[in-house]
Design an enzyme around this catalytic site. Structure first.
Site, mmCIF file in Angstrom:
data_model
loop_
_atom_site.group_PDB
_atom_site.id
_atom_site.type_symbol
_atom_site.label_atom_id
_atom_site.label_comp_id
_atom_site.label_asym_id
_atom_site.label_seq_id
_atom_site.Cartn_x
_atom_site.Cartn_y
_atom_site.Cartn_z
ATOM 1 N N ASP A 77 0.876 -1.160 0.000
ATOM 2 C CA ASP A 77 0.000 0.000 0.000
ATOM 3 C C ASP A 77 0.915 1.213 0.000
ATOM 4 O O ASP A 77 1.788 1.342 0.849
ATOM 5 C CB ASP A 77 -0.882 -0.017 1.248
ATOM 6 C CG ASP A 77 -1.758 1.203 1.344
ATOM 7 O OD1 ASP A 77 -2.273 1.653 0.305
ATOM 8 O OD2 ASP A 77 -1.922 1.724 2.459
ATOM 9 N N LEU A 78 0.762 2.093 -0.964
ATOM 10 C CA LEU A 78 1.675 3.229 -1.097
ATOM 11 C C LEU A 78 1.595 4.194 0.073
ATOM 12 O O LEU A 78 2.604 4.605 0.627
ATOM 13 C CB LEU A 78 1.393 3.987 -2.399
ATOM 14 C CG LEU A 78 1.605 3.204 -3.680
ATOM 15 C CD1 LEU A 78 1.145 4.038 -4.868
ATOM 16 C CD2 LEU A 78 3.050 2.825 -3.836
ATOM 17 N N ASP A 79 0.378 4.588 0.437
ATOM 18 C CA ASP A 79 0.187 5.627 1.446
ATOM 19 C C ASP A 79 0.791 5.224 2.782
ATOM 20 O O ASP A 79 0.403 4.227 3.374
ATOM 21 C CB ASP A 79 -1.299 5.901 1.660
ATOM 22 C CG ASP A 79 -2.019 6.293 0.392
ATOM 23 O OD1 ASP A 79 -1.355 6.517 -0.620
ATOM 24 O OD2 ASP A 79 -3.249 6.379 0.438
#
Length: 133
Positions: free
Chosen positions: A16-18
């Site tokens: 997940d990037l965030d």
């Protein structure tokens, strides 16, 4: 952790990037500022629109449609559309405006700075590096 069946070969890892690959806080703050500015400038009737107004619309939508919580993009679009309807825009104008607002949101939301350390780590993982603790 217990595994009751063999895992087999792992062929992919996802992240997940965030707040995993980059600090998301500043991106979100800037995106929210730019989104509010877009709305205020979109139509004179929205010139005094506040973040708190937007949050009230989102809260009301979630209360009447609890499942909308799972589609954050649609939830945001519908709240913007509702703001435009309440400001006196027609249904068609509100729909077009909400779509334009979401394009603006996506533009700012995508302006992320992934640090070099993250690029280096991902390159090492892609190269088959084995990490030991």
């Amino acid at each position: 952790m217990r595994f009751y069946r063999p895992l087999g070969q792992i062929s992919a890892l996802t992240f997940d990037l965030d707040d995993t690959l980059y600090d998301n806080r500043q991106v979100i703050l800037k995106t929210e500022q730019e989104s509010l500015a877009f709305l205020r400038n979109y139509h004179p009737a929205l010139s005094r629109f506040e973040s708190s107004d937007f949050m009230q619309l989102r809260h009301a939508l979630r209360k009447t449609e609890p499942d909308i919580y799972h589609d954050v993009t649609e939830w945001r679009r519908r709240a913007v559309e509702q703001a435009m309807l309440q400001a006196g825009l027609s249904a068609e104008e509100a729909s077009v405006g909400a779509t334009a607002a979401m394009v603006n949101f996506a533009k700012w939301r995508s302006r992320v700075d992934v640090p070099q350390e993250t690029h280096d780590t991902l390159a090492a993982l892609a190269g088959g590096a084995v990490w030991a603790e």
